[in-house]
Enzyme design. Structure first.
Site, PDB file in Angstrom:
ATOM      1  N   LYS A  59      23.225  86.060  78.540  1.00 38.08           N
ATOM      2  CA  LYS A  59      22.971  86.142  77.100  1.00 38.08           C
ATOM      3  C   LYS A  59      21.530  86.559  76.825  1.00 38.08           C
ATOM      4  O   LYS A  59      20.628  85.742  76.915  1.00 38.08           O
ATOM      5  CB  LYS A  59      23.253  84.788  76.440  1.00 38.08           C
ATOM      6  CG  LYS A  59      22.930  84.759  74.948  1.00 38.08           C
ATOM      7  CD  LYS A  59      23.307  83.424  74.305  1.00 38.08           C
ATOM      8  CE  LYS A  59      22.805  83.353  72.870  1.00 38.08           C
ATOM      9  NZ  LYS A  59      23.043  82.043  72.240  1.00 38.08           N
ATOM     10  N   LYS A 106      20.239  82.727  79.943  1.00 44.59           N
ATOM     11  CA  LYS A 106      19.843  83.322  78.672  1.00 44.59           C
ATOM     12  C   LYS A 106      18.354  83.628  78.718  1.00 44.59           C
ATOM     13  O   LYS A 106      17.584  82.857  79.286  1.00 44.59           O
ATOM     14  CB  LYS A 106      20.186  82.316  77.559  1.00 44.59           C
ATOM     15  CG  LYS A 106      19.721  82.671  76.167  1.00 44.59           C
ATOM     16  CD  LYS A 106      20.249  81.646  75.159  1.00 44.59           C
ATOM     17  CE  LYS A 106      19.570  81.797  73.801  1.00 44.59           C
ATOM     18  NZ  LYS A 106      19.969  80.756  72.838  1.00 44.59           N
ATOM     19  N   ASP A 148      22.788  75.266  74.637  1.00 42.04           N
ATOM     20  CA  ASP A 148      21.729  76.169  75.091  1.00 42.04           C
ATOM     21  C   ASP A 148      20.490  75.328  75.394  1.00 42.04           C
ATOM     22  O   ASP A 148      19.820  74.858  74.469  1.00 42.04           O
ATOM     23  CB  ASP A 148      21.395  77.212  74.007  1.00 42.04           C
ATOM     24  CG  ASP A 148      22.520  78.229  73.820  1.00 42.04           C
ATOM     25  OD1 ASP A 148      23.662  77.917  74.167  1.00 42.04           O
ATOM     26  OD2 ASP A 148      22.232  79.339  73.320  1.00 42.04           O
TER      27      ASP A 148
END
Lengths: 298, 286
Positions: free
Chosen positions: A234, A198, A135
């Site tokens: 996400k 995300k 991430d």
């Protein structure tokens, strides 16, 4: 090279808010609710990103990931554990034999204020430790000052450093000010090769909201129509109860459709959401409202 | 020129706010002649659930509020009620109570609040003890609140009954969710306005109006509620409460009395009902 940013579609904020408000007014039948709760549980990236994380805490969290609530039969496990790079090998070890992935934040998380060399080293370290997913955060400062090329190149470089690991790109929408910026950042991330986009690090308020998630889903949809390639989504931070999670799932279904309704293409970045889902499931099983006292914290 | 009366909308009291019921339902209450007095919120189990979440959240800070401060807040409620005495008397009369009885009920209610305000920094001494033990320990017992308490308030004496069960529970550091008297519910909701202007932190007292038969099983079964106070004599209710409360070993307190007026209805033992005794064995040098 990124395409002309002036051609990126823009959004009417009020229109988007009106649209997403409708997702929160659905009535869901009990049987669908139970299926939805289990689906949401299987999509969770169980997260701990604190300075005081220890080996014990991460191992405890991994146990929780594999055994959400043993008193209930037929529960799925969560999708992944999300930790700092230094905790990756511990998590990897603890999760042996399960199908749960280890995701690691990298690239000078959460601010991203560091040199590219250090960010790449950070990423490589996490991958070497065994992370299945990375991430990364984008450089919001560069993005806001209009240096889109820098942001784009950076994502490409990190993607390369990831090797086989999946790359999730955190836009940190709470710092991007407008929905148009969110769209622009989403396009840059997708073009640069993100597997997932995300919303947030969880360290900045507001974190994930329905409007920004809608814009990101919309970007994914346009990309899919154009290229046939499916990008994952996400939302992270602030989704702490089942009711909110349902709103996201409903939106996902109505914007992107059933193909995205699995943990391969959709994740919740959350920590307390798991327990709320478990409490709801036990409520359906027993008929009694539950207390957090009877569920393990991590 | 004549003007239209502005009638009050009676709503629920949850977390220091006055929300309508999430179910959008209502039930009418009537006076003795059968005329409509008001439409009350018909609270649902989800309103109760929301109230429990808030009551749980504030319980921790309420218990750590100093005894002096809790006493002051209870006294403040009494002061506010005194200032609106006439309104409460009128409302009771409207709901069918005789004038004389209404006056007595309101003034007794105020006195009862003052009574428990006084006990705030005293009941601990009254119930705590230092216990003789046959070892090198300093052994002592003190009280801690049970936690979140659900209350089915007395059906008659809608104001006095309500206050007589709420006051001892909250002065001991508990937070409460109360189902008000079904037919004398005006007073309960007006009382929540008094609570709201008396420095009582939002969520310490939550008041719902609705039907016992709908809510009683949830009041008794909720796993995050630590005690239930049931006022009434219905055998079926008593059985339901006893059975469902056993799931999480909820403390059950039953008050079968009909009249809360005389002074036998106020005592520190009402506080002790929702307290847990904690005994500590502290090693000491011989």
């Amino acid at each position: 090279m990124i395409k002309d940013s002036s051609k990126v579609p823009t959004y009417d904020t009020l229109g988007v808010i009106e649209r997403v408000n409708r997702f929160s007014k659905r009535s869901i039948k009990n049987s669908s609710k139970i299926a939805g709760l289990k689906l949401a549980l299987s999509m969770i990236d169980l997260t701990t990103l604190e300075g005081n994380d220890t080996k014990g805490k991460v191992e405890q969290l991994c146990y929780k990931a594999m055994h959400p609530h043993d008193a209930l039969q037929g529960l799925p496990t969560v999708a992944a554990i999300c930790v700092y790079p230094s905790m990756v090998s511990i998590a990897k070890n603890a999760l042996q034999g399960s199908k749960i992935n280890v995701a690691s934040v990298a690239t000078a998380f959460p601010s991203g204020q560091s040199d590219l060399k250090i960010k790449l080293a950070d990423t490589k370290f996490a991958v070497d430790q065994g992370a299945d997913e990375i991430d990364m955060v984008i450089s919001r400062g560069k993005f806001l000052s209009g240096d889109y090329q820098y942001v784009y190149d950076e994502i490409i470089a990190v993607k390369e450093a990831c090797g086989k690991a999946h790359l999730k790109v955190i836009l940190e929408t709470g710092e991007l000010e407008t929905l148009d910026n969110v769209r622009k950042a989403s396009e840059i991330a997708i073009q640069a090769g993100a597997d997932f986009i995300k919303t947030s690090t969880g360290k900045i308020q507001p974190a994930a909201t329905l409007p920004v998630t809608y814009v990101m889903l919309d970007t994914i949809k346009d990309h899919y129509i154009k290229t046939g390639k499916m990008i994952g989504m996400k939302p992270a931070g602030g989704i702490s109860n089942s009711k909110t999670a349902f709103q996201y799932l409903i939106m996902l279904n109505e914007v992107l459709g059933e193909k995205w309704m699995n943990s391969k293409y959709f994740r919740f970045g959350a920590s307390s959401l798991a327990n709320d889902i478990l409490m709801q499931l036990v409520k359906f099983e027993t008929g009694f409202y539950q207390s957090a006292n009877y569920f393990s914290k991590d | 020129m004549s003007r239209l009366n502005i009638n009050k909308t009676y709503k629920l009291y949850i977390g220091g706010k006055f929300p309508r019921t999430e179910s959008s339902r209502y039930y009418p209450i009537t006076n003795t002649k059968g005329d409509l007095i008001a439409n009350m919120c018909l609270a649902s189990r989800k309103d109760f659930r929301n109230a429990v979440v808030i009551a749980r959240k504030v319980q921790e800070s309420w218990v750590s509020t100093s005894a002096l401060n809790k006493g002051q807040i209870l006294y403040r409620i009494a002061e506010m009620l005194e200032g609106r005495k006439e309104q409460f008397i009128e409302e009771l009369i409207l709901q069918g109570v005789q004038k004389k009885a209404a006056q007595i009920e309101v003034s007794t209610s105020i006195d009862r609040l003052v009574y428990y305000a006084g006990w705030s920094d005293k009941y601990q001494q009254f119930f705590s003890s230092v216990n003789p033990v046959n070892s090198a320990h300093f052994n002592f017992t003190n009280l801690e609140p049970t936690g979140v308490v659900s209350i089915i308030a007395p059906e008659n004496q809608g104001l006095l009954g309500l206050i007589s069960v709420i006051a001892p529970a909250i002065v001991g550091g508990n937070t409460v969710i109360v189902l008000a008297s079904q037919n004398i519910s005006l007073s309960a909701i007006s009382f929540s306005e008094v609570l709201n202007s008396s420095d009582v932190p939002g969520g310490v007292v939550n008041i719902l109006t609705g039907k016992r038969e709908e809510l009683i099983s949830h009041f008794a079964s909720h796993m995050d509620v630590n005690a239930i106070i049931y006022c009434g004599t219905d055998q079926k209710d008593l059985k339901t409460v006893s059975e469902l409360a056993s799931n999480n070993v909820k403390r059950t307190i039953f008050y079968k009395k009909n009249d809360w007026l005389n002074s036998s209805n106020e005592s520190p033992y009402f506080i002790e009902k929702t307290q847990e005794a904690k005994t500590t064995w502290h090693p000491v040098k011989i």
